[in-house]
Enzyme design. Structure first.
Site, mmCIF file in Angstrom:
data_model
loop_
_atom_site.group_PDB
_atom_site.id
_atom_site.type_symbol
_atom_site.label_atom_id
_atom_site.label_comp_id
_atom_site.label_asym_id
_atom_site.label_seq_id
_atom_site.Cartn_x
_atom_site.Cartn_y
_atom_site.Cartn_z
ATOM 1 N N GLU A 117 66.328 -50.495 38.021
ATOM 2 C CA GLU A 117 65.252 -50.190 38.943
ATOM 3 C C GLU A 117 64.774 -51.484 39.590
ATOM 4 O O GLU A 117 65.170 -51.800 40.681
ATOM 5 C CB GLU A 117 64.125 -49.450 38.214
ATOM 6 C CG GLU A 117 63.193 -48.766 39.187
ATOM 7 C CD GLU A 117 62.538 -47.525 38.602
ATOM 8 O OE1 GLU A 117 62.931 -47.085 37.518
ATOM 9 O OE2 GLU A 117 61.619 -47.011 39.256
ATOM 10 N N GLU B 3 55.522 -49.682 29.746
ATOM 11 C CA GLU B 3 55.358 -48.701 30.814
ATOM 12 C C GLU B 3 54.581 -47.481 30.341
ATOM 13 O O GLU B 3 53.709 -46.965 31.033
ATOM 14 C CB GLU B 3 56.735 -48.256 31.303
ATOM 15 C CG GLU B 3 56.696 -47.172 32.364
ATOM 16 C CD GLU B 3 58.078 -46.868 32.918
ATOM 17 O OE1 GLU B 3 59.055 -47.055 32.163
ATOM 18 O OE2 GLU B 3 58.176 -46.461 34.083
HETATM 19 C C1 RAM Z 1 58.717 -45.516 38.066
HETATM 20 C C2 RAM Z 1 58.480 -46.948 38.306
HETATM 21 C C3 RAM Z 1 57.090 -47.347 38.705
HETATM 22 C C4 RAM Z 1 56.256 -46.226 39.233
HETATM 23 C C5 RAM Z 1 57.074 -45.106 39.777
HETATM 24 C C6 RAM Z 1 56.268 -43.967 40.326
HETATM 25 O O1 RAM Z 1 60.069 -45.227 38.340
HETATM 26 O O2 RAM Z 1 58.878 -47.659 37.165
HETATM 27 O O3 RAM Z 1 56.384 -47.965 37.673
HETATM 28 O O4 RAM Z 1 55.423 -46.760 40.233
HETATM 29 O O5 RAM Z 1 57.965 -44.628 38.829
#
Ligand code: RAM
Length: 861
Positions: A466, A743
């Site tokens: 990502e 996260e």
């Molecule tokens: C995930 C990303 C990010 C977020 C989006 C909506 O894939 O890691 O942190 O902003 O989603």
């Protein structure tokens, strides 16, 4: 009259440059920091500029300004270097000594300055793959002695340059990632010392990088910007007799294949040292077998100078533990989740291959690579044999704490294995500490997540497939970042890209640079909290840096965004339709549907709409666009009323009775009347208490919940939330030895297994935005006026914490606070830099104005 020696001026700075060689501004604004006796204020300043044709000294400029003052002379021209000094005068007419000088030099300011061509290896590389090529040419340095030499250079892909066998500079992943079709950064290097009279050679390593490497999730995409890597290099040698020799990329260069067999940002690098070509970047190398190069297109008008520092190695970390695993494998723990790469020193037979794999966490004693999804993150080094060999990959980065090394042939791992931390080399500007060690570790984790994700652009995460410039993540984190590091130059560049990639209708991409993102993200849709980056983040940076120029540069982008939402909103002003991510990663959302949080997505959308409108109105005010200011302020009021009508029930409860709903309403000032605010604060505190002080918020609510409690005098509840250790909470991760912010609240589940969700990063800064509350409220150091020209010290002790401190290297100098609870009461030591004002707002509401300098004050308990 104060003695002139008691007023000193430090070496000035230009714009936001840490390394002002090759700058792109012909009229850079100048800043300086002064230290004077308490109460001393600047009354006037004088700037002296030493240019090639003489020394210019301005008249005394009557002004108290010292941050980003206008360039005082005729603009600089391309390649111009000059020295700048400043002196200041106080009201009592004391004049300081001249400051030490700042040397700056412009880059190539006009497209016509570029005479070099864009070259790419001729040999058809497809379908042979993406093997990183080498480019070289030889040249003679003849004539008068060399006075100075500069290399202006950039690439389609990534590059590293060598001259006469020696590497130029220490930047990594240059030229970085920008919106390449619109803007490609070039770098300027002083290469005077690389040259010698007579025969010389220049060589370039090229690699795919972001330009044509595989990027993105779901398998990703290659060749996003083009299918050929290319180099633009212009070496300008100025001789003592002022003649100039220019060696530019052109068809006289040759292309060959080097020892890198493949390299990808996500995939890692494969290097075969047996294929090294000794002497390839020195003169006398036989490149007859090499191929010619083609000229490819690049409009020099799209080449831009950097506004921030480059990516480079900033720290080396030796292993803290090395364990032997079966199958000739070592498991190396660096003790810190970081972003960078491993350097190894090995010796062994030619042809032996050492394989390095990376992961953030372990599962059952082995690397857990599932969270990396499609990122292979594997480096391979094949030995040339016959001695000690040291190697580190060149064109990749990994997010990891652990490395598994197969086929290790080195000596003592603590000497021969090292993790080299890489990120944008910004100056550290903010510090926090308190008596609670866990809170300190939490703060340290925020710093590490910032470092790992400020890699030329602000990314969501550094490890999986990502690593994109997600707009929502930096939107919530920017105030924290701007306290901790001088990130203005880097983020200003990224915000330019956001503006150029904003869609015609005003939609802000979910991430910038925008690449295909599958059905969910492509085409981009306007998303609250994400798209609002264009209205909120310039303002946040302006608060920290005092740079209204950024507001001007980004104003149209911000306006286009809120104007789009006006079209999408209903007649009353509610933004109540369309796809929204809501309170992303609300712990109550099902793991496979992180947007399905408990707070009404359109409540959040309308709240952001109102908040962005106000920011656009404030921005217009700063820029002197009074009509706009009034118009957007009116609209903001309308939306605020509509919000209250739609989402606040009689009696004060909200339609979404959630922490995020109240936190948003309070922090975005959507409850104009004080009793409604007090009621919302009470309900928020009740909800936090009812939840046992665990977190019940996602990306949107998390940065706001503690500040919302503080602003409504529920400090104890805010501290209980901060200090909670059960999942979900900020400190929960520490039980699992976290060294970065995760996260998900439960990226690691309480049973010690890795969250099975598709999206499980251990290095995401968004939820770390609580650190700004640590700075401004726990320690109590906040902005009173943009650029910390006025400083508000608002310590709010609680949570059993007995002392706390914060410091910030502001545009005026160091601002600092340290408080301690003692038997006599609350003792606060504050530092206000010269040129700024400051005051303490005590917990009981009393305000103490502060002189400049360091002051200790106690308020009885
Ligand atoms: C995930 C990303 C990010 C977020 C989006 C909506 O894939 O890691 O942190 O902003 O989603």
């Amino acid at each position: 009259m104060s003695d002139r020696r008691t007023v000193t001026v430090a070496a000035p700075t230009a714009e936001h440059h840490r390394e002002p060689l090759g700058i792109g501004e012909p009229a850079p604004r100048i800043s300086w920091k002064t230290t004077g006796p308490a109460g001393w204020t600047q009354h006037a300043y004088q700037i002296e500029v030493l240019r090639a044709d003489g020394t210019y000294t301005t008249e005394w400029v009557t002004s108290q300004d010292s941050v980003l003052v206008p360039w005082p002379l005729a603009p600089l021209v391309s390649r111009e270097s000059c020295e700048i000094r400043v002196r200041v005068r106080g009201a009592d007419r004391t004049v300081s000594e001249w400051s030490p000088p700042l040397r700056i030099e412009t880059g190539l300011l006009a497209p016509a300055d570029w005479t070099a061509h864009t070259i790419s290896p001729h040999e058809p590389e497809r379908p042979a793959g993406h093997r990183p090529p080498l480019l070289r040419r030889e040249f003679a340095v003849v004539g008068a002695e060399v006075e100075r030499a500069r290399l202006y250079v950039t690439a389609h892909g990534l590059y590293e340059i060598e001259i006469n066998g020696r590497r130029v500079g220490d930047q990594a992943l240059a030229p970085g990632w920008t919106s390449y079709h619109h803007r490609l950064r070039y770098q300027t290097h002083d290469v005077t010392d690389h040259l010698r009279a007579g025969a010389n050679a220049i060589g370039a390593w090229l690699a795919d990088g972001w330009y044509r490497g595989r990027l993105g999730f779901g398998g990703g995409h290659a060749d996003l910007y083009g299918d050929r890597v290319a180099l633009i290099a212009q070496l300008e040698i100025v001789h003592r007799d002022k003649t100039v020799t220019v060696i530019g990329t052109d068809t006289s260069w040759r292309a060959g294949q080097g020892p890198i067999l493949s390299s990808g940002l996500l995939d890692g690098e494969t290097y075969d040292a047996r294929q090294e070509l000794p002497g390839w970047s020195s003169s006398g190398f036989d490149d007859n077998a090499w191929s010619p190069v083609d000229l490819v297109d690049r409009d020099p008008a799209t080449l831009v100078a950097p506004t921030g520092p480059p990516v480079r190695c900033t720290e080396e970390i030796p292993p803290v533990q090395v364990t032997a695993l079966d199958g000739d494998r070592l498991l190396v723990d660096f003790g810190q989740n970081l972003v960078g790469r491993v350097r190894i020193t090995v010796s062994g037979p030619a042809g032996h291959t050492v394989v390095i794999r990376h992961a953030e966490v372990l599962q059952d004693g082995e690397l857990c690579v599932r969270p990396l999804r499609g990122a292979v993150s594997t480096d391979r080094y094949t030995l040339r044999g016959g001695g000690t060999e040291t190697w580190e990959p060149r064109f990749t980065l990994h997010g990891f704490r652990y490395a598994e090394i197969t086929g290790w042939r080195g000596g003592d791992p603590s000497r021969d294995i090292v993790a080299r931390v890489h990120h944008t080399d910004m100056a550290r500007t903010g510090w926090f500490e308190c008596s609670n060690e866990q809170v300190n570790r939490l703060h340290e984790n925020v710093v590490w997540s910032l470092r790992g994700n400020f890699v030329d652009l602000p990314t969501d995460c550094p490890q999986r497939d990502e690593r994109l410039g997600w707009t929502g993540d930096i939107q919530v984190f920017a105030p924290t970042a701007a306290f901790l590091y001088d990130c203005h130059g880097m983020l200003a560049s990224w915000l330019r890209d956001v503006a150029v990639e904003q869609h015609d209708d005003g939609t802000v991409p979910w991430y910038v640079p925008e690449i295909p993102g599958g059905e969910q993200w492509t085409p981009a849709r306007p998303g609250a909290g994400w798209g609002d980056v264009v209205a909120l983040t310039p303002w946040d940076l302006y608060q920290a840096s005092g740079d209204a120029g950024l507001l001007a540069a980004q104003y149209d982008s911000a306006r286009r965004w809120v104007d789009l939402i006006t079209e999408l909103a209903d007649a009353s002003g509610l933004w109540n339709r369309g796809y929204q991510l809501g309170d992303w990663l609300d712990p109550f959302a099902p793991p496979e549907d992180p947007g399905a949080g408990r707070t009404d997505r359109h409540l959040i959308a309308t709240a952001y709409y109102a908040w962005s409108l106000r920011h656009v109105a404030w921005t217009a005010g700063v820029l002197g666009r009074d009509d706009d200011r009034d118009r957007y302020e009116d609209r903001a009021w309308r939306v605020r009323w509509a919000f209250a009508d739609a989402y606040v029930l009689p009696g004060g409860r909200m339609t979404s009775d959630t922490q995020t709903a109240y936190a948003v309403a309070l922090r975005f000032d959507l409850l104009p009347d004080p009793p409604a605010r007090a009621a919302a604060g009470r309900r928020l505190a009740e909800l936090v208490e009812a939840g046992g002080h665990t977190i019940q918020t996602g990306f949107i609510g998390t940065p706001l919940v503690a500040p919302a409690l503080s602003s409504t005098h529920h400090e104890d509840t805010a501290y209980a939330l901060l200090l909670q250790q059960e999942c979900p909470s900020w400190l929960y991760a520490l039980k699992h030895d976290a060294t970065t912010i995760w996260e998900r609240w439960d990226s690691m589940l309480p049973d010690g297994t890795v969250n099975p969700g598709e999206m499980t990063s251990f290095n995401h800064y968004a939820l770390g935005a609580v650190a700004q509350w640590l700075h401004t409220t726990v320690a109590g150091l906040g902005v009173g006026a943009p650029g910390y020209r006025d400083i508000v010290f608002r310590p709010r002790p609680g949570g059993g914490i007995t002392w706390a401190s914060a410091a910030h290297e502001s545009p005026y100098g160091r601002a600092a606070i340290r408080w301690e609870l003692g038997e006599t009461g609350l003792t606060v030591e504050t530092t206000v830099p010269t040129g700024a004002t400051g005051r303490i707002e005590w917990p009981d509401g009393v305000v103490t104005d502060l002189p400049t300098g360091t002051t200790t004050t106690t308020r009885p308990a």
